[in-house]
Design an enzyme around this catalytic site. Structure first.
Site, PDB file in Angstrom:
ATOM      1  N   SER A  61       0.834  -1.214   0.000  1.00  0.00           N
ATOM      2  CA  SER A  61       0.000   0.000   0.000  1.00  0.00           C
ATOM      3  C   SER A  61       0.866   1.260   0.000  1.00  0.00           C
ATOM      4  O   SER A  61       2.007   1.242   0.452  1.00  0.00           O
ATOM      5  CB  SER A  61      -0.898   0.032   1.243  1.00  0.00           C
ATOM      6  OG  SER A  61      -1.635  -1.157   1.349  1.00  0.00           O
TER       7      SER A  61
HETATM    8  N1  SAM Z   1      -0.375  -4.721   4.000  1.00  0.00           N
HETATM    9  C1  SAM Z   1       0.393  -5.098   2.862  1.00  0.00           C
HETATM   10  C2  SAM Z   1       1.785  -4.551   2.870  1.00  0.00           C
HETATM   11  O1  SAM Z   1       2.138  -3.825   3.789  1.00  0.00           O
HETATM   12  O2  SAM Z   1       2.517  -4.889   1.940  1.00  0.00           O
HETATM   13  C3  SAM Z   1      -0.306  -4.741   1.579  1.00  0.00           C
HETATM   14  C4  SAM Z   1      -1.259  -5.748   1.212  1.00  0.00           C
HETATM   15  S1  SAM Z   1      -1.979  -5.759  -0.358  1.00  0.00           S
HETATM   16  C5  SAM Z   1      -2.654  -4.177  -0.580  1.00  0.00           C
HETATM   17  C6  SAM Z   1      -3.364  -6.809   0.041  1.00  0.00           C
HETATM   18  C7  SAM Z   1      -2.985  -8.222   0.368  1.00  0.00           C
HETATM   19  O3  SAM Z   1      -4.178  -8.920   0.753  1.00  0.00           O
HETATM   20  C8  SAM Z   1      -2.391  -9.011  -0.790  1.00  0.00           C
HETATM   21  O4  SAM Z   1      -1.123  -9.463  -0.451  1.00  0.00           O
HETATM   22  C9  SAM Z   1      -3.379 -10.168  -0.987  1.00  0.00           C
HETATM   23  O5  SAM Z   1      -2.773 -11.378  -1.358  1.00  0.00           O
HETATM   24  C10 SAM Z   1      -3.999 -10.260   0.401  1.00  0.00           C
HETATM   25  N2  SAM Z   1      -5.288 -10.942   0.487  1.00  0.00           N
HETATM   26  C11 SAM Z   1      -6.372 -10.880  -0.331  1.00  0.00           C
HETATM   27  N3  SAM Z   1      -7.370 -11.667   0.128  1.00  0.00           N
HETATM   28  C12 SAM Z   1      -6.909 -12.242   1.274  1.00  0.00           C
HETATM   29  C13 SAM Z   1      -7.455 -13.138   2.218  1.00  0.00           C
HETATM   30  N4  SAM Z   1      -8.709 -13.636   2.116  1.00  0.00           N
HETATM   31  N5  SAM Z   1      -6.703 -13.508   3.281  1.00  0.00           N
HETATM   32  C14 SAM Z   1      -5.449 -13.042   3.437  1.00  0.00           C
HETATM   33  N6  SAM Z   1      -4.859 -12.185   2.565  1.00  0.00           N
HETATM   34  C15 SAM Z   1      -5.587 -11.786   1.507  1.00  0.00           C
END
Ligand code: SAM
Length: 216
Positions: A61
């Site tokens: 993000s």
């Molecule tokens: N917080 C993260 C960082 O600091 O890098 C950014 C995360 S990114 C915007 C969103 C993440 O949510 C992705 O890595 C994606 O794989 C994960 N994601 C999507 N659906 C998910 C789920 N049901 N459970 C866990 N992770 C999930």
């Protein structure tokens, strides 16, 4: 000596001036080397206020979004926090700085490779108060519940019921909701379990994929 320290300082100062982020968040962001959480070829862009690709169609993000979510969570020392969507591990590290050594962050990520990489960097940096687990975070992570705070870094169709259940009374969830039009919600559960929601504003996130998220 961290060669990126000056760039990081300038980024955090800009966030302080433009967004009025709290000093607490600014201090935490100053401590976390974002360039170590992005792929090597994006290292030089790590202190530009923008999301960056981390592989598997996912992004780390933008720093302003991390800062805003941390302030909305109103984090305190010693709190136990669940992050749904651990990605690179960067946001978890910032939260870990804010809850301190007595606090704990559980970051759940559905993509194994991202979780492994996040673990590696967090270990290297000595974040003993962060645990990264692999799984469908739309179901929460019951093993370590209840949580003082929960935040979701991928947009959900609605507030996943398990997250509401795994939140302590008096706790708060910060979560983006929506498919095309997404809004960031702040959801409070009072001591009697009553829920109050408010919208912070429009946002843009990747989608939460899972049982209580969107279908793949
Ligand atoms: N917080 C993260 C960082 O600091 O890098 C950014 C995360 S990114 C915007 C969103 C993440 O949510 C992705 O890595 C994606 O794989 C994960 N994601 C999507 N659906 C998910 C789920 N049901 N459970 C866990 N992770 C999930």
């Amino acid at each position: 000596m961290d060669p990126f320290e000056e760039k990081r300082r300038r980024m955090v100062e800009r966030l302080r001036e433009e967004l009025r982020i709290s000093e607490k968040v600014a201090k935490a962001m100053m401590k976390v080397p974002r360039h170590l959480f992005v792929p090597k070829n994006y290292e030089r862009e790590a202190y530009i206020d923008t999301p960056l690709p981390i592989g598997f169609g996912q992004t780390i993000s933008a720093p302003h979004m991390v800062a805003i979510m941390c302030d909305l969570l109103d984090l305190k020392e010693g709190e136990k926090v669940l992050e749904v969507g651990g990605g690179s591990g960067y946001h978890a590290a910032v939260v870990a700085e804010m809850v301190g050594k007595e606090g704990r962050v559980v970051a759940i990520e559905r993509i194994v490779e991202l979780a492994e990489k996040a673990k590696e960097v967090l270990n290297l940096l000595g974040y003993e108060n962060v645990k990264v687990v692999v799984g469908d975070g739309s179901r929460g992570y019951e093993e370590e519940s209840p949580y003082d705070k929960i935040y979701v870094t991928a947009s959900a169709p609605d507030i996943p019921k398990p997250l509401m259940e795994q939140l302590k009374p008096g706790g708060r969830i910060v979560i983006p909701i929506g498919l095309h039009d997404q809004y960031l919600y702040v959801v409070d559960k009072d001591e009697k379990g009553k829920i109050q929601k408010r919208i912070w504003g429009p946002v843009r996130f990747v989608l939460l994929v899972g049982e209580f998220g969107f279908r793949e």
